[in-house]
Design a protein around this motif. Structure first.
Motif, mmCIF file in Angstrom:
data_model
loop_
_atom_site.group_PDB
_atom_site.id
_atom_site.type_symbol
_atom_site.label_atom_id
_atom_site.label_comp_id
_atom_site.label_asym_id
_atom_site.label_seq_id
_atom_site.Cartn_x
_atom_site.Cartn_y
_atom_site.Cartn_z
ATOM 1 N N ILE A 243 0.856 -1.197 0.000
ATOM 2 C CA ILE A 243 0.000 0.000 0.000
ATOM 3 C C ILE A 243 0.893 1.248 0.000
ATOM 4 O O ILE A 243 1.859 1.340 0.782
ATOM 5 N N TYR A 244 0.568 2.195 -0.906
ATOM 6 C CA TYR A 244 1.229 3.504 -0.944
ATOM 7 C C TYR A 244 0.186 4.530 -0.494
ATOM 8 O O TYR A 244 -0.773 4.804 -1.205
ATOM 9 N N GLU A 245 0.403 5.136 0.671
ATOM 10 C CA GLU A 245 -0.579 6.067 1.253
ATOM 11 C C GLU A 245 -0.048 7.485 1.123
ATOM 12 O O GLU A 245 1.046 7.815 1.603
ATOM 13 N N ASN A 246 -0.903 8.389 0.437
ATOM 14 C CA ASN A 246 -0.522 9.787 0.253
ATOM 15 C C ASN A 246 0.889 9.925 -0.340
ATOM 16 O O ASN A 246 1.695 10.757 0.112
ATOM 17 N N ALA A 247 1.200 9.063 -1.328
ATOM 18 C CA ALA A 247 2.490 9.104 -2.032
ATOM 19 C C ALA A 247 3.674 8.919 -1.099
ATOM 20 O O ALA A 247 4.786 9.352 -1.383
ATOM 21 N N LYS A 248 3.414 8.320 0.035
ATOM 22 C CA LYS A 248 4.504 8.051 0.969
ATOM 23 C C LYS A 248 5.250 6.786 0.533
ATOM 24 O O LYS A 248 4.917 6.142 -0.454
ATOM 25 N N ALA A 249 6.236 6.425 1.327
ATOM 26 C CA ALA A 249 6.969 5.193 1.055
ATOM 27 C C ALA A 249 6.032 3.994 1.152
ATOM 28 O O ALA A 249 4.999 4.034 1.841
ATOM 29 N N ALA A 250 6.409 2.938 0.473
ATOM 30 C CA ALA A 250 5.561 1.754 0.417
ATOM 31 C C ALA A 250 5.426 1.129 1.794
ATOM 32 O O ALA A 250 6.387 1.041 2.560
ATOM 33 N N ASP A 251 4.206 0.724 2.085
ATOM 34 C CA ASP A 251 3.926 -0.015 3.325
ATOM 35 C C ASP A 251 3.602 -1.458 2.906
ATOM 36 O O ASP A 251 2.505 -1.750 2.449
ATOM 37 N N THR A 252 4.607 -2.325 3.048
ATOM 38 C CA THR A 252 4.449 -3.710 2.579
ATOM 39 C C THR A 252 3.708 -4.519 3.634
ATOM 40 O O THR A 252 4.232 -4.828 4.701
ATOM 41 N N ILE A 253 2.473 -4.800 3.308
ATOM 42 C CA ILE A 253 1.644 -5.594 4.214
ATOM 43 C C ILE A 253 2.058 -7.070 4.146
ATOM 44 O O ILE A 253 2.083 -7.777 5.158
ATOM 45 N N PHE A 254 2.384 -7.484 2.936
ATOM 46 C CA PHE A 254 2.665 -8.900 2.745
ATOM 47 C C PHE A 254 3.648 -9.058 1.582
ATOM 48 O O PHE A 254 3.458 -8.477 0.525
ATOM 49 N N ALA A 255 4.736 -9.822 1.778
ATOM 50 C CA ALA A 255 5.697 -10.106 0.713
ATOM 51 C C ALA A 255 6.474 -11.367 1.094
ATOM 52 O O ALA A 255 7.264 -11.337 2.034
ATOM 53 N N GLU A 256 6.198 -12.424 0.376
ATOM 54 C CA GLU A 256 6.856 -13.697 0.672
ATOM 55 C C GLU A 256 7.216 -14.411 -0.622
ATOM 56 O O GLU A 256 6.644 -14.141 -1.676
ATOM 57 N N LYS A 257 8.133 -15.355 -0.519
ATOM 58 C CA LYS A 257 8.435 -16.215 -1.671
ATOM 59 C C LYS A 257 7.229 -17.104 -1.949
ATOM 60 O O LYS A 257 6.509 -17.467 -1.028
ATOM 61 N N PRO A 258 7.028 -17.463 -3.208
ATOM 62 C CA PRO A 258 5.856 -18.306 -3.541
ATOM 63 C C PRO A 258 5.870 -19.633 -2.774
ATOM 64 O O PRO A 258 6.880 -20.320 -2.713
ATOM 65 N N THR A 259 4.734 -19.933 -2.181
ATOM 66 C CA THR A 259 4.561 -21.207 -1.472
ATOM 67 C C THR A 259 3.113 -21.637 -1.600
ATOM 68 O O THR A 259 2.215 -20.784 -1.725
ATOM 69 N N ILE A 260 2.889 -22.935 -1.566
ATOM 70 C CA ILE A 260 1.527 -23.440 -1.738
ATOM 71 C C ILE A 260 0.628 -23.013 -0.584
ATOM 72 O O ILE A 260 -0.601 -22.971 -0.723
ATOM 73 N N GLY A 261 1.234 -22.642 0.543
ATOM 74 C CA GLY A 261 0.435 -22.163 1.681
ATOM 75 C C GLY A 261 -0.220 -20.827 1.420
ATOM 76 O O GLY A 261 -1.161 -20.446 2.117
ATOM 77 N N ASN A 262 0.287 -20.088 0.408
ATOM 78 C CA ASN A 262 -0.296 -18.790 0.058
ATOM 79 C C ASN A 262 -1.184 -18.886 -1.183
ATOM 80 O O ASN A 262 -1.320 -17.924 -1.936
ATOM 81 N N LYS A 263 -1.763 -20.074 -1.378
ATOM 82 C CA LYS A 263 -2.595 -20.295 -2.566
ATOM 83 C C LYS A 263 -3.891 -19.502 -2.453
ATOM 84 O O LYS A 263 -4.645 -19.625 -1.494
ATOM 85 N N LEU A 264 -4.140 -18.712 -3.505
ATOM 86 C CA LEU A 264 -5.394 -17.962 -3.587
ATOM 87 C C LEU A 264 -6.472 -18.782 -4.295
ATOM 88 O O LEU A 264 -7.606 -18.853 -3.829
ATOM 89 N N TYR A 265 -6.101 -19.389 -5.437
ATOM 90 C CA TYR A 265 -7.045 -20.149 -6.237
ATOM 91 C C TYR A 265 -6.321 -21.380 -6.781
ATOM 92 O O TYR A 265 -5.103 -21.456 -6.825
ATOM 93 N N GLY A 266 -7.110 -22.335 -7.257
ATOM 94 C CA GLY A 266 -6.529 -23.516 -7.879
ATOM 95 C C GLY A 266 -6.644 -24.757 -7.011
ATOM 96 O O GLY A 266 -7.028 -24.687 -5.839
ATOM 97 N N ASP A 267 -6.304 -25.910 -7.631
ATOM 98 C CA ASP A 267 -6.429 -27.189 -6.944
ATOM 99 C C ASP A 267 -5.084 -27.917 -6.817
ATOM 100 O O ASP A 267 -5.032 -29.104 -6.519
ATOM 101 N N LEU A 268 -3.992 -27.213 -7.071
ATOM 102 C CA LEU A 268 -2.664 -27.817 -6.960
ATOM 103 C C LEU A 268 -2.314 -28.028 -5.488
ATOM 104 O O LEU A 268 -2.503 -27.126 -4.664
#
Length: 457
Positions: A126-151
């Motif tokens: 999230i970039y609020e009022n053109a400020k520095a980035a506020d990283t809520i979430f940033a991780e290496k890809p893992t199946i635990g972070n699956k949004l969609y799909g059946d893999l």
């Protein structure tokens, strides 16, 4: 010579291993290329299906966009919701619906492949009022972070593409008025069922060629080494034969030479008794030379070259005659017999078979036996003769060559028994000429048993 052959074999083996390693490397490189080519094809096909989720269903895309913006605004209003955002993203309400639509799209557009997929969340910034980035979430890809799909796992899957989404909005609530930008990154992973078999099938020509090449190379190597070893053995046998026959010929030739010189003396020519004695000696040595030549000429014939003069013979009677004559020639060797009670009549060459059996008996005496046992039996239309001796025996590694032409069993590097190495070869050829078999059972230091089988019909 042996050292040179060992070095040649060792060098050839190293070259064979090097060529095999090179072939493996080339096949492995081709395999890796085919894998990358296959994955590129999958990526290209999927790229044609969708560039974004909105291509599949704009309604779901709008729901997803609205949901992400609401989570971002909630965070701007209340920083304490940071820990809840990841959980909320992964448990969205449209997960099952979007998964189903994507799977159907893949099945319709790529029907010949069975695909499983997963879209995993990588970033939520999230970039609020053109400020520095506020990283809520940033991780290496893992199946635990699956949004969609059946893999179920990313272990056997490969990355197809990244989806980067950006949106902006204004958070205006509870006296908070903030412009913001939201950046999200999702990654699509795909697994193709039986993809290894598909790749291997595509490179089947290369694999078949590589396997045939390696097998041909190994076969040629083995054949060449065997031929080399066989040639060396033949050379050694021939050298040994020449040495043996030279030794055997030397004595009669020396005796003939001396006898001829003695005959030149006047006092010998005038003495009838002495003259006749020298002539008898010359005659015996001449016969010995003739016998040696005949032995080489006759005993070296193969079984297909031997002309048999067959006649109907009573087997037990023939063996009794052979034993009786042998006892006269070798009175110090005890011979025991146990013949089949029923007389068996065989159609065979009496002279050759007699010579063959005598050769076996003399071979036993030559190698130190004091007692010989001869047994006969009749079974399955085969007349069996077993000749057992108590001599020095034959080592297991030498039994394989026992019936080879010119082969003689040696002790260390010395041949202690005289002969040309043709006796047992001749025996084997005679038995084969009668459509029979001969086998030896022996153990070093415990004597030997020669088992002969001849058809009785």
């Amino acid at each position: 010579m042996k050292l040179k052959i060992n070095l040649l074999i060792g060098f050839s083996a190293v070259v064979l291993v090097a060529l095999s390693a090179m072939q493996y490397y080339l096949v492995k490189t081709a395999y890796d290329y085919k894998v990358e080519q296959f994955r590129s094809e999958i990526k290209a096909k999927i790229a044609k299906i969708t560039n974004d989720y909105s291509d599949i269903d704009s309604t779901i895309f709008n729901k997803k966009d609205f949901y992400y913006k609401r989570l971002a605004e909630n965070y701007i209003y209340d920083k304490g919701t940071r820990s809840m955002i990841k959980k909320a993203l992964l448990s969205n309400d449209f997960k099952a619906e979007l998964t189903k639509k994507l799977q159907k799209e893949f099945e319709d557009e790529i029907p010949n492949l069975q695909l499983d997929f997963a879209i995993v969340l990588n970033k939520f910034v999230i970039y609020e009022n053109a400020k520095a980035a506020d990283t809520i979430f940033a991780e290496k890809p893992t199946i635990g972070n699956k949004l969609y799909g059946d893999l179920a796992s990313l272990d056997d899957a490969f990355l197809v593409r990244n989806y980067v989404g950006t949106t902006s909005g204004i958070a205006n609530r509870k006296s908070i008025n903030a412009d913001y930008k939201l950046l999200t990154e999702d990654t699509l992973y795909v697994s193709v069922a039986n993809w290894e078999q598909i790749v291997l099938k595509r490179m089947s020509v290369i694999l078949i060629f590589a396997i045939i090449s390696i097998l041909t190379l190994i076969t040629l190597f083995v054949v060449a080494i065997k031929a080399l070893i066989r040639q060396k053995k033949v050379s050694d046998v021939k050298t040994d034969f020449i040495n043996n026959i030279t030794h055997e010929l030397k004595t009669p030739l020396t005796t003939l030479s001396v006898s001829t010189k003695i005959l030149e003396r006047k006092e010998i020519r005038e003495n009838d008794a002495a003259f006749q004695s020298i002539l008898d000696t010359i005659g015996r040595q001449n016969n010995r030379l003739q016998n040696l030549i005949d032995q080489v000429m006759t005993n070296s014939l193969g079984h297909s070259e031997i002309e048999l003069q067959k006649e109907k013979i009573a087997a037990n009677a023939l063996l009794k005659t052979i034993v009786a004559d042998f006892k006269i020639a070798y009175p110090n060797v005890a011979i025991g017999t146990d013949f089949h009670p029923k007389e068996t009549h065989l159609t065979l060459d009496k002279f050759h078979l007699t010579t063959a059996i005598v050769n076996v008996l003399e071979n036993a005496v030559k190698y130190g036996c004091k007692h010989i046992s001869i047994q006969t039996s009749l079974a399955n239309h085969q007349f069996n003769i077993s000749i057992q001796d108590d001599g020095i025996g034959i080592a297991k590694n030498k039994q394989l060559h026992l019936f080879d032409k010119f082969y003689r069993v040696e002790q260390g590097n010395l041949h202690n028994a005289k002969g040309l190495g043709l006796g047992l070869y001749y025996v084997d050829q005679i038995i084969k000429a009668h459509q029979g078999t001969i086998k030896v059972v022996s153990e070093l230091g415990k004597g030997a048993a020669f088992n002969i089988s001849i058809p009785s019909v």
